[in-house]
Design an enzyme around this catalytic site. Structure first.
Site, PDB file in Angstrom:
ATOM      1  CB  SER A 176     -29.316  -1.984  55.474  1.00 34.80           C
ATOM      2  OG  SER A 176     -28.783  -0.784  54.836  1.00 34.80           O
ATOM      3  CG  ASP A 272     -32.691  -0.671  48.706  1.00 32.52           C
ATOM      4  OD1 ASP A 272     -33.127  -1.629  49.307  1.00 32.52           O
ATOM      5  OD2 ASP A 272     -31.942   0.088  49.019  1.00 32.52           O
ATOM      6  CG  HIS A 338     -33.092   0.251  52.740  1.00 34.41           C
ATOM      7  ND1 HIS A 338     -32.334  -0.318  51.825  1.00 34.41           N
ATOM      8  CD2 HIS A 338     -32.306   0.269  53.903  1.00 34.41           C
ATOM      9  CE1 HIS A 338     -31.082  -0.612  52.168  1.00 34.41           C
ATOM     10  NE2 HIS A 338     -31.157  -0.032  53.668  1.00 34.41           N
TER      11      HIS A 338
END
Length: 398
Positions: A176, A272, A338
């Site tokens: 991330s 995502d 994610h």
């Protein structure tokens, strides 16, 4: 009776010892190192606390190999957002919880065959700008330290002194906001290591794209511009990008990767979760509140919403490096998730998500060690991949 008692207890004791040995390398908390010596240099978290990382030392064939993994945690674009972070682990090492290593950082060979015995480092994220900010002055009213770039340099310096300066193999990875950090710092990381070392970078769910939201606004571009301005990040973004583009455009991987020299592997979901919630359908664009269920669970999307998501997937794929970039590996799943590299269940398990029957961990290992000439796997559109069932709509790190 003595024999019975002995027989009763021998097996449980042996099993317990095996369990403890397993936990020590796979699930036990890995000690955290606080860089108190770097505080004087201003290398501190948002609240002024020391920078931090967790290190599991390498052994055997992996003693001179290094895997650095940057944790995620979003960004703060306003003073109020950053002040809120001061009170939790996103902005202070005083509040960081213990971590256990799993997935790509895991220490069990069967679950992480390529990297299990490397020096494995988790870089803790507490600056709110992917380690790019650097402002000397501290406003006494807020007590905020925007020093992410100094934190990055201090951690690199400390790890080099611990033996990374002799690395034979090295990977800089992250998830991330940590995956974005990887891309932004990839080439500079490579420059720190021996010229004869094999150095590559790995971004998990960090390929955030420059795209308009459903209302036609540039919400994510505006947000990143605010982050850069607040933290004074422009001077710490890759100069190979900022020399030709505005700084706010150089927070997007698609504009940085084009100028990178170090090999990169991109692991990302085409749908995502974070990008759908914050780039495609931020709350500001969903004025009628019709996307709430769909953003949480792709199976609850209407046919029109799915069509919009398929269009976003196309935009995402078009933002990826072209086939001519032979050193760039890819694994673009059709999952609604994610971050997938930090969990043993999604990294290298019998039922982990796959493309062409290849799990993520094997694809990354094949790419890093050159066991396959080109690892560029792009999944078919949702809902074609049944292996996504385990991760669709799972919780996000950011």
């Amino acid at each position: 009776m003595v024999g019975v008692k002995s027989g009763t207890w021998v097996c449980p004791l042996i099993c317990l010892l095996y369990l403890l040995a397993f936990l020590q390398v796979e699930g036990d908390n890995v000690p955290m190192t606080l860089l108190k010596s770097a505080v004087a240099e201003g290398a501190v978290c948002l609240d002024g606390s020391p920078a931090a990382y967790n290190l599991a030392p390498g052994s055997g064939s992996g003693a001179n190999n290094w895997l650095l993994f940057v944790e995620g945690g979003g960004w703060c674009s306003t003073v109020n957002d950053c002040v809120e972070r001061k009170g939790n682990f996103r902005g202070s090492s005083n509040h960081m919880p213990p971590v256990s290593f799993s997935g790509m950082l895991g220490g069990v060979q069967e679950r992480n065959p390529d990297f299990y015995n490397w020096n494995r480092v988790k870089i803790r994220y507490c600056d709110g700008a992917s380690f790019t900010g650097d402002i000397e002055k501290v406003d006494p009213a807020t007590g905020l330290y925007f020093r992410g770039a100094r934190v990055w340099r201090a951690i690199m310096k400390d790890l080099l002194a611990r033996g990374m300066n002799k690395a034979q193999n090295a990977i800089l990875g992250g998830c991330s906001a940590g995956g974005l950090t990887t891309i932004l710092h990839c080439d500079s990381f490579r420059s720190l290591l021996p010229a004869n070392a094999t150095v590559k970078c790995f971004s998990d769910a960090g390929y955030f794209i420059d795209a308009k939201d459903i209302s036609g606004a540039d919400s994510i571009l505006s947000f990143y511009s605010d982050v850069i301005n607040l933290h004074a990040s422009a001077n710490n973004l890759p100069s190979s990008c900022t020399s030709s583009l505005p700084a706010n455009k150089c927070f997007f991987p698609q504009n940085v990767v084009a100028t990178m020299k170090t090999p990169l592997f991109i692991l990302n979901a085409a749908y995502d979760q974070w990008q759908i919630r914050n780039i495609l359908v931020p709350n500001s664009a969903d004025t009628n509140k019709t996307w709430g269920d769909c953003k949480l669970d792709i199976k609850k999307c209407s046919s029109d919403q799915l069509q919009t998501l398929q269009g976003f997937r196309t935009t995402f794929l078009n933002a990826l490096p072209g086939a001519g970039s032979s050193s760039t590996g890819m694994f673009i799943l059709s999952c609604h998730t994610h971050c997938q590299s930090g969990d043993a269940d999604t990294w290298f398990a019998a039922d982990s998500p796959r493309i062409d029957n290849t799990p993520i961990g094997k694809a990354v290992g094949d790419w890093y060690f050159g066991r396959s000439s080109a690892v560029r796997k792009i999944d078919c559109p949702y809902p074609c991949n049944s292996s996504c069932r385990k991760v669709d709509s799972n919780s996000m790190e950011d």
